[in-house]
Design a protein around this motif. Structure first.
Motif, PDB file in Angstrom:
ATOM      1  N   ALA A  18       0.839  -1.209   0.000  1.00  0.00           N
ATOM      2  CA  ALA A  18       0.000   0.000   0.000  1.00  0.00           C
ATOM      3  C   ALA A  18       0.871   1.256   0.000  1.00  0.00           C
ATOM      4  O   ALA A  18       0.611   2.201  -0.758  1.00  0.00           O
ATOM      5  CB  ALA A  18      -0.917  -0.015   1.215  1.00  0.00           C
ATOM      6  N   LEU A  19       1.915   1.257   0.829  1.00  0.00           N
ATOM      7  CA  LEU A  19       2.787   2.440   0.892  1.00  0.00           C
ATOM      8  C   LEU A  19       3.440   2.698  -0.476  1.00  0.00           C
ATOM      9  O   LEU A  19       3.555   3.837  -0.921  1.00  0.00           O
ATOM     10  CB  LEU A  19       3.864   2.240   1.966  1.00  0.00           C
ATOM     11  CG  LEU A  19       3.387   2.453   3.409  1.00  0.00           C
ATOM     12  CD1 LEU A  19       4.282   1.721   4.400  1.00  0.00           C
ATOM     13  CD2 LEU A  19       3.353   3.945   3.754  1.00  0.00           C
ATOM     14  N   THR A  20       3.826   1.625  -1.142  1.00  0.00           N
ATOM     15  CA  THR A  20       4.465   1.764  -2.455  1.00  0.00           C
ATOM     16  C   THR A  20       3.475   2.348  -3.462  1.00  0.00           C
ATOM     17  O   THR A  20       3.794   3.260  -4.234  1.00  0.00           O
ATOM     18  CB  THR A  20       4.948   0.374  -2.949  1.00  0.00           C
ATOM     19  OG1 THR A  20       5.697  -0.210  -1.902  1.00  0.00           O
ATOM     20  CG2 THR A  20       5.776   0.476  -4.202  1.00  0.00           C
ATOM     21  N   GLN A  21       2.265   1.824  -3.409  1.00  0.00           N
ATOM     22  CA  GLN A  21       1.203   2.307  -4.301  1.00  0.00           C
ATOM     23  C   GLN A  21       0.925   3.793  -4.035  1.00  0.00           C
ATOM     24  O   GLN A  21       0.823   4.599  -4.951  1.00  0.00           O
ATOM     25  CB  GLN A  21      -0.050   1.454  -4.004  1.00  0.00           C
ATOM     26  CG  GLN A  21      -1.280   1.837  -4.728  1.00  0.00           C
ATOM     27  CD  GLN A  21      -1.294   1.278  -6.148  1.00  0.00           C
ATOM     28  OE1 GLN A  21      -0.317   0.692  -6.605  1.00  0.00           O
ATOM     29  NE2 GLN A  21      -2.381   1.534  -6.852  1.00  0.00           N
ATOM     30  N   ALA A  22       0.818   4.150  -2.736  1.00  0.00           N
ATOM     31  CA  ALA A  22       0.529   5.547  -2.369  1.00  0.00           C
ATOM     32  C   ALA A  22       1.670   6.459  -2.833  1.00  0.00           C
ATOM     33  O   ALA A  22       1.433   7.558  -3.342  1.00  0.00           O
ATOM     34  CB  ALA A  22       0.328   5.652  -0.856  1.00  0.00           C
ATOM     35  N   ALA A  23       2.912   5.988  -2.681  1.00  0.00           N
ATOM     36  CA  ALA A  23       4.059   6.811  -3.105  1.00  0.00           C
ATOM     37  C   ALA A  23       4.012   7.050  -4.611  1.00  0.00           C
ATOM     38  O   ALA A  23       4.304   8.156  -5.088  1.00  0.00           O
ATOM     39  CB  ALA A  23       5.361   6.126  -2.702  1.00  0.00           C
ATOM     40  N   ASN A  24       3.606   6.031  -5.377  1.00  0.00           N
ATOM     41  CA  ASN A  24       3.495   6.218  -6.833  1.00  0.00           C
ATOM     42  C   ASN A  24       2.437   7.248  -7.175  1.00  0.00           C
ATOM     43  O   ASN A  24       2.613   8.060  -8.084  1.00  0.00           O
ATOM     44  CB  ASN A  24       3.166   4.885  -7.523  1.00  0.00           C
ATOM     45  CG  ASN A  24       4.386   3.992  -7.566  1.00  0.00           C
ATOM     46  OD1 ASN A  24       5.508   4.484  -7.609  1.00  0.00           O
ATOM     47  ND2 ASN A  24       4.173   2.683  -7.520  1.00  0.00           N
ATOM     48  N   ILE A  25       1.335   7.230  -6.426  1.00  0.00           N
ATOM     49  CA  ILE A  25       0.260   8.212  -6.663  1.00  0.00           C
ATOM     50  C   ILE A  25       0.794   9.620  -6.395  1.00  0.00           C
ATOM     51  O   ILE A  25       0.580  10.545  -7.179  1.00  0.00           O
ATOM     52  CB  ILE A  25      -0.965   7.887  -5.767  1.00  0.00           C
ATOM     53  CG1 ILE A  25      -1.635   6.594  -6.243  1.00  0.00           C
ATOM     54  CG2 ILE A  25      -1.958   9.049  -5.747  1.00  0.00           C
ATOM     55  CD1 ILE A  25      -2.749   6.077  -5.345  1.00  0.00           C
ATOM     56  N   VAL A  26       1.515   9.791  -5.297  1.00  0.00           N
ATOM     57  CA  VAL A  26       2.044  11.125  -4.966  1.00  0.00           C
ATOM     58  C   VAL A  26       3.029  11.570  -6.048  1.00  0.00           C
ATOM     59  O   VAL A  26       3.001  12.718  -6.501  1.00  0.00           O
ATOM     60  CB  VAL A  26       2.731  11.124  -3.575  1.00  0.00           C
ATOM     61  CG1 VAL A  26       3.356  12.478  -3.290  1.00  0.00           C
ATOM     62  CG2 VAL A  26       1.711  10.780  -2.485  1.00  0.00           C
ATOM     63  N   LYS A  27       3.867  10.645  -6.486  1.00  0.00           N
ATOM     64  CA  LYS A  27       4.868  10.983  -7.508  1.00  0.00           C
ATOM     65  C   LYS A  27       4.166  11.488  -8.772  1.00  0.00           C
ATOM     66  O   LYS A  27       4.553  12.515  -9.346  1.00  0.00           O
ATOM     67  CB  LYS A  27       5.713   9.749  -7.809  1.00  0.00           C
ATOM     68  CG  LYS A  27       6.877  10.056  -8.717  1.00  0.00           C
ATOM     69  CD  LYS A  27       7.830   8.895  -8.834  1.00  0.00           C
ATOM     70  CE  LYS A  27       9.019   9.382  -9.675  1.00  0.00           C
ATOM     71  NZ  LYS A  27      10.000   8.355  -9.867  1.00  0.00           N
TER      72      LYS A  27
END
Ligand code: ADP
Ligand code: ASP
Ligand code: MG
Length: 474
Positions: A18-27
């Protein structure tokens, strides 16, 4: 400057994936906006565990709180281990986690000795999840090439001292946001702010109430005069019913602030009930989106979206309630009984969720959380001691296991026949409606039913009134 505030809820930042997915969204979004503020919750389950630690310490159960603390430590260190590749960054963050865990252990030990905890102490303990996660998420963003800095919202959101359910002081908050947050955004740094947490004017940590990270995002949206606020969660948007109860619930593409306000107030967990307060006046659009399905547009919440006449948009529930009745023939025409009844309730600090009085004035019914029921009954009996003695009031009693069902829709306004469709659906299923109230906004109708009928009633209304578009147009 175009600014976006994005909040990620507990499940959206609750695992490595989830954290990885969220970081991609922010990027992705960082490339499209001048300023991006990220608000993070604690990892899912962490705030509950922190509060369980506090409860265990209060009752002197050292084994339990020690075990829970070590579970929390392990959970965070494991995520770090899989996520952060740079060894020196990894060891900094490990040190940060150990420091927070030591703080938690120290507080629990003193609570253990004292045998009690204050609301202020509970806020300090429950703030730890967000404090750890903001540091982790910000480090992850930096690792992904997004320039980022973590920030404790105690530096930004100023509140009163109503611990566990603090109220933001917007002027002071705006000043802090201008001082501490805007300069970062101007440098193109993504700020990762702790959700849920705030501080009073003395700088002591307060919290905005359970589920309060949504509220953090809209407070910051207001203080920054952001262009949009997005909350990322684990469903595709605001749905026509809780998908755990109605599997055929569907995503509502557009909603008004008023509708979502009623929906959240009447129990839909998807947004904290106060979320819309700060942004409604500035008319900042709010989106609810799914971290795990980011290409779905989600729900857009704004001032005046189009709404079909007569349309019921959603149904929601509040559970674990009691209906209190004050009844007696001697109440007829006596002024002041209602005022005294509600003053007696207010003295207990209990908020009344729904009220109904029969036109004969022989009874007043209202609904409150069951946990407050015994002290409310006691307070009422004290207030009405004389009337009870004279038999002007026959009885004051509580019916437990009650649920409020609320149907919501801006299109219900000035459209006759909506309640007939709702009650028709309940009648055909033999569900007994105990009390009814229509919101003065006419965006909602609330009904009290017994807990055992609640799921069936929701499913029936959803099927007959919400899913059946044809029926809703007739
Ligand atoms: P977060 O941690 O992202 O804030 P929450 O668990 O607080 O997430 O809220 C999202 C959950 O709210 C969903 O998983 C869903 O089960 C529940 N929910 C209840 N009612 C609704 C509704 N009307 N629309 C969408 N979700 C709802
Ligand atoms: N972590 C807090 C809670 O669980 C706030 C939030 O998730 O919104 O209540
Ligand atoms: Mg939530």
């Amino acid at each position: 400057m175009k600014n976006l505030v994005m909040k990620f809820g507990g499940t959206s930042v609750g695992s490595v994936q989830a954290l990885t997915q969220a970081a991609n969204i922010v990027k992705d979004q960082a490339a499209h906006w001048d300023g991006v503020v990220v608000v993070v919750s604690a990892m899912s389950g962490v705030t509950n565990t922190l509060l369980q630690c506090a409860q265990a310490a209060t009752r002197g159960d050292e084994d339990t709180y020690t075990r829970l603390i070590s579970e929390l430590r392990f959970k965070h260190l494991k995520v770090l281990d899989s996520l952060i590749t740079n060894p020196s960054k990894g060891s900094d963050l490990t040190g940060m986690i150990e420091q927070h865990i030591n703080e938690l252990t120290a507080i629990c030990s003193s609570v253990h000795v004292l045998g009690e905890i204050t609301p202020r102490g509970l806020d300090t303990i429950s703030s730890l999840g967000e404090r750890m996660n903001a540091r982790i998420f910000s480090a992850l963003l930096n690792q992904c090439g997004v320039s980022s800095q973590p920030m404790n919202a105690t530096q930004l959101i100023v509140t009163d001292s109503n611990f566990q359910n603090a109220h933001p002081l917007m002027e002071a908050t705006r000043t802090k946001v201008q001082q501490n947050l805007v300069p970062l955004l101007e440098k193109g740094i993504v700020a990762v702010v702790t959700g849920f947490i705030s501080a009073n004017e003395e700088g002591i940590t307060t919290t905005l109430g359970r589920g309060g990270s949504d509220y953090t995002s809209s407070i910051l949206g207001d203080a920054l005069d952001a262009d949009e606020v997005w909350t990322w969660t684990d469903v595709d948007g605001v749905m026509s019913a809780d998908p755990r109860i109605v599997p055929s619930a569907r995503v509502i593409p557009e909603l008004s602030f008023s509708e979502v306000g009623e929906l959240a107030y009447f129990g839909a967990k998807v947004l904290h009930p106060k979320t819309i307060r700060p942004i409604i006046e500035r008319n900042i659009p709010l989106w609810v989106k799914n971290t795990f399905n980011p290409s779905h547009p989600g729900t857009r919440i704004s001032q005046n979206p189009s709404s079909a006449p007569g349309k019921v948009t959603a149904i929601t529930t509040i559970r674990d309630l009691s209906m209190i009745t004050v009844a007696g023939r001697g109440m007829l025409g006596v002024p002041g009984i209602a005022a005294r009844t509600f003053s007696a309730v207010a003295r207990q600090g209990t908020s009344v969720l729904m009220i109904s009085q029969s036109s004969s004035e022989q009874s007043i019914c209202f609904v409150i959380p069951t946990e407050n029921s015994p002290e409310v009954i006691r307070s009422l009996e004290e207030e009405m001691a004389l009337e009870l003695m004279r038999k002007d009031i026959d009885r004051i009693w509580a019916q437990d296991n009650m649920v409020i069902l609320t149907v919501i829709g801006a299109g219900m306004r000035e459209t006759p026949g909506v309640s007939a469709r709702v009650f028709g659906a309940l009648g055909r299923s033999q569900i007994n409606v105990i009390a009814i109230a229509q919101g003065s906004s006419e965006y909602s109708i609330s009904m009290v039913v017994s807990a055992e009928d609640a799921d069936h009633a929701i499913q029936q209304i959803h099927r007959e009134v919400i899913e059946n578009e044809k029926g809703s147009e007739s």
